[in-house]
Design an enzyme around this catalytic site. Structure first.
Site, PDB file in Angstrom:
ATOM      1  N   ASP A   1     -20.665 -20.500  23.284  1.00 60.34           N
ATOM      2  CA  ASP A   1     -20.137 -21.419  22.265  1.00 60.34           C
ATOM      3  C   ASP A   1     -20.645 -21.094  20.859  1.00 60.34           C
ATOM      4  O   ASP A   1     -20.164 -21.669  19.876  1.00 60.34           O
ATOM      5  CB  ASP A   1     -20.493 -22.876  22.610  1.00 60.34           C
ATOM      6  CG  ASP A   1     -19.789 -23.349  23.876  1.00 60.34           C
ATOM      7  OD1 ASP A   1     -18.967 -22.590  24.425  1.00 60.34           O
ATOM      8  OD2 ASP A   1     -20.077 -24.482  24.317  1.00 60.34           O
TER       9      ASP A   1
ATOM     10  N   ARG B   1     -23.097 -34.522  32.010  1.00 60.13           N
ATOM     11  CA  ARG B   1     -23.885 -34.371  33.249  1.00 60.13           C
ATOM     12  C   ARG B   1     -24.551 -35.698  33.614  1.00 60.13           C
ATOM     13  O   ARG B   1     -24.524 -36.122  34.771  1.00 60.13           O
ATOM     14  CB  ARG B   1     -24.963 -33.306  33.056  1.00 60.13           C
ATOM     15  CG  ARG B   1     -24.435 -31.897  33.136  1.00 60.13           C
ATOM     16  CD  ARG B   1     -25.465 -30.908  32.608  1.00 60.13           C
ATOM     17  NE  ARG B   1     -25.051 -29.535  32.839  1.00 60.13           N
ATOM     18  CZ  ARG B   1     -24.112 -28.895  32.148  1.00 60.13           C
ATOM     19  NH1 ARG B   1     -23.474 -29.528  31.183  1.00 60.13           N
ATOM     20  NH2 ARG B   1     -23.817 -27.633  32.420  1.00 60.13           N
TER      21      ARG B   1
HETATM   22  O1  LIG Z   1     -21.586 -26.730  31.359  1.00 64.91           O
HETATM   23  C1  LIG Z   1     -21.349 -26.945  30.180  1.00 64.91           C
HETATM   24  O2  LIG Z   1     -21.665 -28.016  29.616  1.00 64.91           O
HETATM   25  C2  LIG Z   1     -20.669 -25.889  29.385  1.00 64.91           C
HETATM   26  C3  LIG Z   1     -20.642 -24.587  29.845  1.00 64.91           C
HETATM   27  C4  LIG Z   1     -20.028 -23.473  29.095  1.00 64.91           C
HETATM   28  O3  LIG Z   1     -18.818 -23.112  29.740  1.00 64.91           O
HETATM   29  P1  LIG Z   1     -18.676 -21.824  30.718  1.00 64.91           P
HETATM   30  O4  LIG Z   1     -19.642 -21.960  31.810  1.00 64.91           O
HETATM   31  O5  LIG Z   1     -17.254 -21.944  31.192  1.00 64.91           O
HETATM   32  O6  LIG Z   1     -18.926 -20.615  29.870  1.00 64.91           O
HETATM   33  C5  LIG Z   1     -19.738 -23.872  27.650  1.00 64.91           C
HETATM   34  O7  LIG Z   1     -18.878 -22.930  27.054  1.00 64.91           O
HETATM   35  C6  LIG Z   1     -19.132 -25.260  27.538  1.00 64.91           C
HETATM   36  O8  LIG Z   1     -18.881 -25.624  26.207  1.00 64.91           O
HETATM   37  C7  LIG Z   1     -20.060 -26.290  28.097  1.00 64.91           C
HETATM   38  C1  LIG Z   2     -15.844 -24.386  25.818  1.00 65.31           C
HETATM   39  C2  LIG Z   2     -16.102 -25.614  25.407  1.00 65.31           C
HETATM   40  O1  LIG Z   2     -15.887 -26.748  26.127  1.00 65.31           O
HETATM   41  P1  LIG Z   2     -15.243 -26.993  27.565  1.00 65.31           P
HETATM   42  O2  LIG Z   2     -15.215 -25.704  28.321  1.00 65.31           O
HETATM   43  O3  LIG Z   2     -16.140 -28.008  28.198  1.00 65.31           O
HETATM   44  O4  LIG Z   2     -13.871 -27.528  27.325  1.00 65.31           O
HETATM   45  C3  LIG Z   2     -16.719 -25.827  24.068  1.00 65.31           C
HETATM   46  O5  LIG Z   2     -17.101 -26.962  23.768  1.00 65.31           O
HETATM   47  O6  LIG Z   2     -16.817 -24.870  23.268  1.00 65.31           O
END
Ligand SMILES: O=C(O)C1=C[C@@H](OP(=O)(O)O)[C@@H](O)[C@H](O)C1
Ligand SMILES: C=C(OP(=O)(O)O)C(=O)O
Length: 408
Positions: free
Chosen positions: A288, A26
């Site tokens: 996660d 971000r």
């Molecule tokens: O915005 C982020 O940094 C993330 C959002 C999540 O995904 P989702 O919004 O698809 O669940 C998470 O699972 C991913 O590892 C990181």
């Molecule tokens: C879902 C994950 O990552 P991304 O969706 O950013 O690939 C993660 O790190 O578990």
């Protein structure tokens, strides 16, 4: 490649975790949309952040973000407002992870995006230019990353943006993390109500910014502590009042006998004897962490019912299927209900002889299963290098804590 992991009798260690990839990615996008006056400090050295740095700095016409979901989604929005035509692609799996909700929203705002192979999936060809529209409605129940992606470009749109989210909102803490960082960097972005977000057309300002350690990565050390008879683990760089939703891990592990003691920019994990008899939890806000708790609870013989797991099917692999398969090898029969619940009520089956855990190109499969060796003579992990997606030094850190890692 396969490794064999063996645990030490007790664990007393200090582990410098990787920096948060969610914050790093971000901060990189926001900084790129702002005036880049300050260098970001302590960015993650993981693959997902390295691909983002290259995408933003190398000026290539074809950008390969490998397996990084955040990079794919955040850059799709970023490239839509940045002059030039670029192709963005990723691994085979990335080409199966849906992006239609985000592409539809961006197209509705006026973006020029084409699917190169399959409709609804990367790779994409994107031509960036000014977007005019300032209101958009999109589903909040597929991936919060689409919403974060739209939010982050919103301050540079001529009229800002009002987003209305439909359906159940998943991974909400990640949307809050985005808002928090945007506001830190001088934007004005907020929830209007439970389903609406508003971003003013106010540009970003660069600030000196230091990325904190990764709470999702910390979960594997909580897991090691919970499974060990004796453990004290110090994790620098983590804060009780973190921007990261996965800091919730500390509270949940309290139920599994781990106390978190916060000190001067560190947390120390200590064992207690207060352990719940079963764990029911909705992971809608912390997807996660699901793998960590599935493996930990089963190995601690704690029955569980974990809901809110619907997004697991479209992550690095279908994590529901992968968990059922690999826990089966360890002798635990898990049940999946309605594509969103995983439960275990104590059912066992025979453990596979010479068990080796498959990792399905999913870093979290490797990291969540390796701690199983604390309660087993050893565990074998296939393709252990997958950890580099978020935690490149995971195996080195285990060695530092006294684990023996051998290539077999
Ligand atoms: O915005 C982020 O940094 C993330 C959002 C999540 O995904 P989702 O919004 O698809 O669940 C998470 O699972 C991913 O590892 C990181
Ligand atoms: C879902 C994950 O990552 P991304 O969706 O950013 O690939 C993660 O790190 O578990």
């Amino acid at each position: 490649m396969q490794i064999k992991v063996t645990a030490p009798a007790q664990i007393h260690t200090t582990i410098q975790l990787p920096s948060s990839k969610s914050i790093s990615n971000r901060a990189l996008i926001i900084n790129a949309l702002g005036n880049r006056t300050f260098q970001l400090e302590n960015l993650s050295d993981c693959d997902d952040t390295q691909v983002m740095i290259h995408a933003l700095n190398d000026g290539k016409n074809t950008i390969d973000i490998m397996a990084a979901g955040t990079a794919m989604r955040f850059l799709t929005a970023y490239l839509s407002v940045t002059p030039g035509t670029r192709i963005i692609t990723g691994t085979q799996r990335m080409q199966q992870r849906p992006i239609q909700v985000l592409v539809n929203a961006l197209r509705e705002l006026g973006a020029e995006i084409e699917y190169i192979i399959n409709d609804g999936y990367p790779p994409l060809r994107i031509t960036g230019h000014k977007l005019q529209k300032d209101t958009i409605s999109l589903p909040g129940n597929v991936s919060s990353q689409y919403i974060s992606a739209l939010l982050m470009i919103a301050p540079i749109l001529s009229n800002g943006l009002t987003l209305t989210l439909t359906g159940e909102i998943i991974s909400r803490p990640y949307i809050n993390l985005t808002l928090q960082l945007m506001n830190d960097f001088g934007a004005r972005a907020k929830w209007l109500n439970e389903y609406q977000l508003k971003v003013e057309p106010q540009p970003y300002q660069s600030i000196p910014f230091y990325v904190e350690s990764d709470w999702s990565a910390a979960s594997y050390w909580y897991q090691i502590a919970a499974l060990s008879n004796k453990a004290e683990i110090i994790l620098p760089g983590l804060f009780e009042t973190s921007y990261q939703g996965d800091s919730k891990v500390a509270e949940i592990f309290q139920l599994l006998g781990i106390e978190s003691i916060y000190g001067n920019k560190t947390v120390t994990l200590k064992k207690t004897d207060k352990i719940t008899e079963r764990l029911d939890y909705d992971f809608i806000n912390q997807p996660d962490l699901a793998q960590t708790f599935v493996v930990t609870c089963a190995l601690m013989n704690i029955p569980f019912r974990f809901s809110g797991l619907q997004s697991l099917k479209i992550k690095e692999t279908d994590r529901m299927a992968a968990l059922i398969q690999e826990m089966g090898k360890l002798g635990y029969i898990l049940h999946e209900t309605d594509d969103r619940i995983l439960s275990w009520e104590g059912e066992r089956c025979e453990m596979t002889a010479d068990v080796a855990i498959d990792t399905y190109e999913d870093h979290r499969m490797a990291m969540a299963f390796a701690p199983a060796c604390v309660v087993m003579p050893e565990i074998r992990i296939n393709n252990p290098q997958v950890v580099s997606k978020s935690y490149p030094y995971y195996w080195e850190d285990l060695k530092k804590a006294g684990f023996i890692i051998e290539e077999v």
